[in-house]
Design a protein around this motif. Sequence first.
Motif, PDB file in Angstrom:
ATOM      1  N   ALA A  78       0.840  -1.206   0.000  1.00  0.00           N
ATOM      2  CA  ALA A  78       0.000   0.000   0.000  1.00  0.00           C
ATOM      3  C   ALA A  78       0.875   1.256   0.000  1.00  0.00           C
ATOM      4  O   ALA A  78       0.617   2.214  -0.742  1.00  0.00           O
ATOM      5  CB  ALA A  78      -0.931  -0.009   1.211  1.00  0.00           C
ATOM      6  N   LEU A  79       1.941   1.258   0.811  1.00  0.00           N
ATOM      7  CA  LEU A  79       2.838   2.425   0.854  1.00  0.00           C
ATOM      8  C   LEU A  79       3.554   2.613  -0.483  1.00  0.00           C
ATOM      9  O   LEU A  79       3.679   3.738  -0.988  1.00  0.00           O
ATOM     10  CB  LEU A  79       3.872   2.263   1.980  1.00  0.00           C
ATOM     11  N   LEU A  80       3.997   1.504  -1.059  1.00  0.00           N
ATOM     12  CA  LEU A  80       4.706   1.592  -2.344  1.00  0.00           C
ATOM     13  C   LEU A  80       3.786   2.160  -3.421  1.00  0.00           C
ATOM     14  O   LEU A  80       4.204   3.023  -4.213  1.00  0.00           O
ATOM     15  CB  LEU A  80       5.220   0.201  -2.745  1.00  0.00           C
ATOM     16  N   SER A  94       9.623   1.037   4.046  1.00  0.00           N
ATOM     17  CA  SER A  94       9.209   1.592   2.755  1.00  0.00           C
ATOM     18  C   SER A  94      10.363   2.339   2.082  1.00  0.00           C
ATOM     19  O   SER A  94      10.568   2.231   0.866  1.00  0.00           O
ATOM     20  CB  SER A  94       8.005   2.513   2.961  1.00  0.00           C
ATOM     21  N   ASP A  95      11.139   3.089   2.879  1.00  0.00           N
ATOM     22  CA  ASP A  95      12.300   3.796   2.319  1.00  0.00           C
ATOM     23  C   ASP A  95      13.313   2.804   1.738  1.00  0.00           C
ATOM     24  O   ASP A  95      13.893   3.043   0.674  1.00  0.00           O
ATOM     25  CB  ASP A  95      12.995   4.630   3.402  1.00  0.00           C
ATOM     26  N   ARG A  96      13.503   1.682   2.455  1.00  0.00           N
ATOM     27  CA  ARG A  96      14.453   0.667   1.950  1.00  0.00           C
ATOM     28  C   ARG A  96      13.967   0.099   0.621  1.00  0.00           C
ATOM     29  O   ARG A  96      14.751  -0.123  -0.307  1.00  0.00           O
ATOM     30  CB  ARG A  96      14.584  -0.479   2.964  1.00  0.00           C
ATOM     31  N   ILE A  97      12.671  -0.150   0.533  1.00  0.00           N
ATOM     32  CA  ILE A  97      12.124  -0.707  -0.714  1.00  0.00           C
ATOM     33  C   ILE A  97      12.308   0.289  -1.856  1.00  0.00           C
ATOM     34  O   ILE A  97      12.759  -0.070  -2.954  1.00  0.00           O
ATOM     35  CB  ILE A  97      10.632  -1.070  -0.548  1.00  0.00           C
ATOM     36  N   LEU A  98      11.988   1.542  -1.587  1.00  0.00           N
ATOM     37  CA  LEU A  98      12.099   2.549  -2.641  1.00  0.00           C
ATOM     38  C   LEU A  98      13.541   2.672  -3.144  1.00  0.00           C
ATOM     39  O   LEU A  98      13.781   2.821  -4.346  1.00  0.00           O
ATOM     40  CB  LEU A  98      11.571   3.900  -2.165  1.00  0.00           C
TER      41      LEU A  98
END
Length: 209
Positions: A22-24, A197-201
Amino acid sequence: MTRGRFISIEGGEGAGKSTQIALLAERLKAHGLSVDLTREPGGTEGAEAIRQLLLRGGDDRWGPAAEAMLFAAARSDHVEKRIRPAVDAGIWVVSDRFLDSSRAYQGASLGLSDAVIMDLHRIGSGGYLPDRTIILDLPLEASRQRTQARDGDATDRIGGRNDAFHLRVRDAFHHIASAEPARVRLVDARGTPEEVSDRILAEIADLLP
Ligand code: TYD
């Protein structure tokens, strides 16, 4: 037209996939991208019907080969009818699980070889792969606590398998990530949702337009 991208999000139970997806999606939309969120098994009418066969019933409802073929059949429909057309139309498709779940759950953990899972994928989906795969990684103890808090004792046919099974799943995900570093990135799922979420981005930043 510019091609979209296909991102799969993988991980064991309770790794926080739903929150992170959802955040992504929000962050991709903020970049001006069109996003389609989907899941496996499922994502099309036919694949959702197969999902019911796979996730309901007793653990011995299907043997390993039948189980792997049902996942591959659901994926075939999903790729053909939803993922590939959307990506070709410029959309960013984010799927909650994809092929690497079959490699980890049916391949490594049920004792089918990786080659068998990849053969089924070649037959079913022409070997179609994500542009990037994020594996959310969490120690088993932490994932047990999260699923217990979320689901209590209610679990599905596969999620309810024992700790040894889930340890093999995690190990298999680690293997896949180290064998295919260009496509697959292991992300530490501990910390706040924003930190993860920051790590994924950071792991998909090179794909952004
Ligand atoms: P789901 O309710 O979506 O659970 P989760 O929140 O853990 O993603 O159920 C999917 C279950 O199916 C999960 O236990 C993992 C399993 N699975 C496989 O075993 N092989 C596969 O190829 C896929 C896509 C899922």
